[in-house]
Scaffold this active site. Sequence first.
Site, PDB file in Angstrom:
ATOM      1  N   GLY A 271       6.828   4.566   4.021  1.00 25.65           N
ATOM      2  CA  GLY A 271       6.724   5.816   4.881  1.00 25.65           C
ATOM      3  C   GLY A 271       8.143   5.739   5.754  1.00 25.65           C
ATOM      4  N   GLY A 272       8.243   6.645   6.554  1.00 24.88           N
ATOM      5  CA  GLY A 272       9.395   6.730   7.546  1.00 24.88           C
ATOM      6  C   GLY A 272       9.752   5.614   8.551  1.00 24.88           C
TER       7      GLY A 272
ATOM      8  N   ASP B 292       2.342  14.333  14.825  1.00 28.45           N
ATOM      9  CA  ASP B 292       2.829  14.322  13.474  1.00 28.45           C
ATOM     10  C   ASP B 292       1.524  14.325  12.375  1.00 28.45           C
ATOM     11  OD1 ASP B 292       4.160  14.295  10.869  1.00 28.45           O
ATOM     12  OD2 ASP B 292       4.172  12.039  10.931  1.00 28.45           O
TER      13      ASP B 292
ATOM     14  N   VAL C  27       3.811  -0.413   4.604  1.00 27.06           N
ATOM     15  CA  VAL C  27       2.570  -0.880   4.676  1.00 27.06           C
ATOM     16  C   VAL C  27       1.915  -1.798   3.713  1.00 27.06           C
ATOM     17  CG1 VAL C  27       0.114  -0.215   5.315  1.00 27.06           C
ATOM     18  CG2 VAL C  27       2.103   1.222   5.933  1.00 27.06           C
TER      19      VAL C  27
ATOM     20  N   LYS D  97       1.883  -3.028   8.797  1.00 26.26           N
ATOM     21  CA  LYS D  97       2.779  -1.939   8.974  1.00 26.26           C
ATOM     22  C   LYS D  97       4.030  -2.579   9.331  1.00 26.26           C
ATOM     23  CE  LYS D  97       2.224   2.290   9.480  1.00 26.26           C
ATOM     24  NZ  LYS D  97       1.872   3.549   9.835  1.00 26.26           N
TER      25      LYS D  97
ATOM     26  N   LEU E 151       0.760  -1.224  -0.037  1.00 24.92           N
ATOM     27  CA  LEU E 151       0.183   0.026  -0.007  1.00 24.92           C
ATOM     28  C   LEU E 151       0.862   1.415  -0.091  1.00 24.92           C
ATOM     29  CD1 LEU E 151      -2.732  -1.200   2.800  1.00 24.92           C
ATOM     30  CD2 LEU E 151      -3.012  -1.006   0.049  1.00 24.92           C
ATOM     31  N   GLY E 152       2.124   1.212   0.513  1.00 24.47           N
ATOM     32  CA  GLY E 152       2.806   2.206   0.546  1.00 24.47           C
ATOM     33  C   GLY E 152       4.071   2.313   1.447  1.00 24.47           C
TER      34      GLY E 152
END
Length: 978
Positions: free
Chosen positions: A70-71, A183, A75, A90, A67-68
Amino acid sequence: MSKQAIPAPESADSPARPADREHLTTQLSALLAELARTDEIPVGAAAWSPELRPGGSIGRFRIVRELGKGGFGIVFEADDGDLGRRVAVKVLRPGTRIAAHAQGWLEREARAVASLNHPNIVTLHDFGNGPAGPYLVFELLQGTPLDLRLRRAPLPLEEALTISIDVARALVHAHAQGVVHRDLKPANVHLGPDGRAKVLDFGLAHLFGRGGGSGGTPAYMAPEQWTGGGDARSDLFALGVILFESLTGRRPYRAEKSWSEAQEPGPAPVLPLRAAPAGLRKLVGALVERDPAKRPQDARDVRDALLAIRRAHAGRVRRRVFAGAVASAVVAASVAGWLFATREPPAGERTKAVLAALENVSGEPALDATPGLLQAALAPSRRVRLVPPARLDQLAREARLPDAPRLDAERARALARLAGAAVVLVPSARREDGRSVVEVRAVEAESGRTLFVADAPVARADDLARAVDVLADHVRKDLAERAADRKIRRPVTQAVTSSAEAARHYYEGLDCLARRHAAPSASTGCAKQFEDALADDPGFALAHYQLALIASPQGAPAEWSRPHLQAALGAVDRLPARDSDLVRALAARHAGRFDEAARLYEAAIAESPDDPAALQAAADLQIARGDWAASLRYLEKLVQLAPEQEEPLMEWVESLGRLGRRDDLRELAARVEAEPRSARRSQALVQAQLWLGAPERALAVAREAVAERGDAEARLVRIAAMATGDFVAAEAAARAEAAALPEQPGRSALIARALVGQGRVRDALRLVDDAAANGMRVSRFDPSGVQELTYRFTRAMLVAARWDRAAVAGEAARVVALDHGTIYTGTLALTVALVGDDARAAPLADGSRCVRESLDALRAAHAGDATAALARLAVLEAEDPAPTACLAPAYLAAEVASSAGDHREALAAVARFRRVPPAGQWHPSAFLRSVLIAARAHHALGDDAAARREADRLLAILARADRDLPLLRDARAVGARF
């Protein structure tokens, strides 16, 4: 591999921390500590996780797609094989700054993150450590992240307010738990299909130290975060930035990777005049203040201010829906435009809407009644037309949508588009500031954007009716109903009940009836919910109506059903038109005014063409009249609307069988046989084969059903085995059925019936007597004792199997002492007449034509006029070969013809009788006597081989019969002739 599942969430803005989450601290903190001990690895590096690809696994979760990134890591969408659901996994990137913190700090932070449970915060389901490293498992979100939504265009004011209120509610809850997001940004705000916003990654920025300063994304970081500080007011700053950006399409401060304009001195930016009303401009300006002391100090204050701004805005602005639908064979599309206009829509213009299921996170079960009450409150509207649930189910099947346990907002949107509905109404219930709140969110079906939100407080459960009326008024006004039409309203307290608990029990009862239609033999089990509703509100008219309706097809005494019907009639003028028609129709039916009842049912169907309750009631009326042909059009529509239910299909099969439409029945059976295997399919096939005169085929289908689905299907074997004359198999099936369905009423009578089929009358009597002695459950709304009447009737029919005139007369008197004029006494009258007691039979007869004509036929036969008797019975058989109110005319014809010496007619009548599916208490005795009649007829006609087969068959069936049973004596006498 270690993992820890998290219990289902509870919800409130400031709830007490659930005690069962205390044990999560050690596991989650240990998992995070392991991350700290591992060298940092770039996201997506093959050396870190080569197995992280579609088809691979993380713990029990099978990866579907990425799905993606990130830092924090990567995911994935994954399948949870154990629970049968899709989740977001995740996988966390090792190497963080948390190693520098003490273990106590880590435990406190882990405890706080794990404790968050709120409808506006994404749910953490599970966490663990697999070969690829530690992972967190979240609910899989449907919809769109806010950052992608903002790339298209700024948000309308209403939508921006709705999203910001949801985010503020999440902050109220998290801050009360001591968790600061740090965040908060549009990418961490997800917009669901129901228009609800959910916040992601609470606390992770702090735990993992990503981003600048103490975690965060530069454009949304408060000035104090850049120097390592920050508290709950930093999240409020980020919320202000999100609101500013949502309304204008730009951020209030310029920012780069290591710098933000927010760090520089100067006044706070202000929203343009056209972007928002004055109150919202002032609030956003305060939220984005550089100095935290100048910002609101508490998320609760921000939430309350936003709610007040939305209410004020809703009071000033009129909205209307302009909807149109273009239909094709399979789908329909709807287009809705929302206009700020003052003119009213034309009279008669309707807006179709779909009502989704309730999301109740309030902890108050009584609020589950909200959707049903809202539907009742909207019924008088001339503008808003809710699509019936049955129609939605039909559309879902036609579109081949997967089955779903509830109509959530996303599914409701899909079905609304198919139905040509412009709007989806999404109800919910939550806790806020120590009280419950019910809300309805109107979502545009095509785009998914929120059109408006209405809510109302519920200080205590019985305030729900008033709150639902408030919601309905909002919906009608905001969907631009004409002012004059809005004056036509019926408060929920009149249309349904003022008691939330009573309403909850009532709607649970309706759900029970919908489920029990798949197993109609247990439909009376739903009475308890309506009785519970009356315990909370004794004047609840619709609950009284449902109890009267349940009693009607069961042959219950008038003394039991009449008070319920009278109570419903007393409130009929307060009920909605459809409910009023149904109550009046049932009263007309009870009074024998069948034509009037039929007209009232037609009126109810005209008001709601896809209403299964009205269609079923209309079909039941025609069935009660014996007009099976008239029932077919209602039954066919019911099967079309609810093909998963057994009862309408079974009645369709039965109608065709009774009408003698064998070709149509074969065609229907072939259609059913082509369907996937199911309980409904098996039931219909068994019944169809019985009506087609193929009992052995019916028994084979029944046994297949038991092999596939267990003893819950044993009733099919019982019915089919009785049709073949295998009463030993019928007894075994009846006992298996009773063990598998212990809550089913009348279990002992089913077994007793099979025992009588073996001539074991004493065992049958002992069984039902013991069941009665062990206590019959008597309902608190059953003053006349339905169960005692049923017991007495059953006993009378068992005694009649011994053909003892005096004993039968005594048992019949006990039945009459309890009640007179029901289906029980009518059937008993014919049984008494069969054993030759015409004098006692006549007073027992009810008013039905079938019983009256059958008694006249038996009296004529006893007087020596067999021709007249057979003529009467032939007319009855042509009308209905298996009338529910009396004995099968073909069986009676066999008895009359045999007594008159017309053996050919007797054999023909026996053959016709055996093509009728077994039904009623007398069937086992009738079957045994039909074998005896056939044996005598064959012998009289000179066919000794056939006579011997029938006699041997009867003696085999009676192998364990009572030794003094008259039928056994007669069977031996016939057998002795060969």
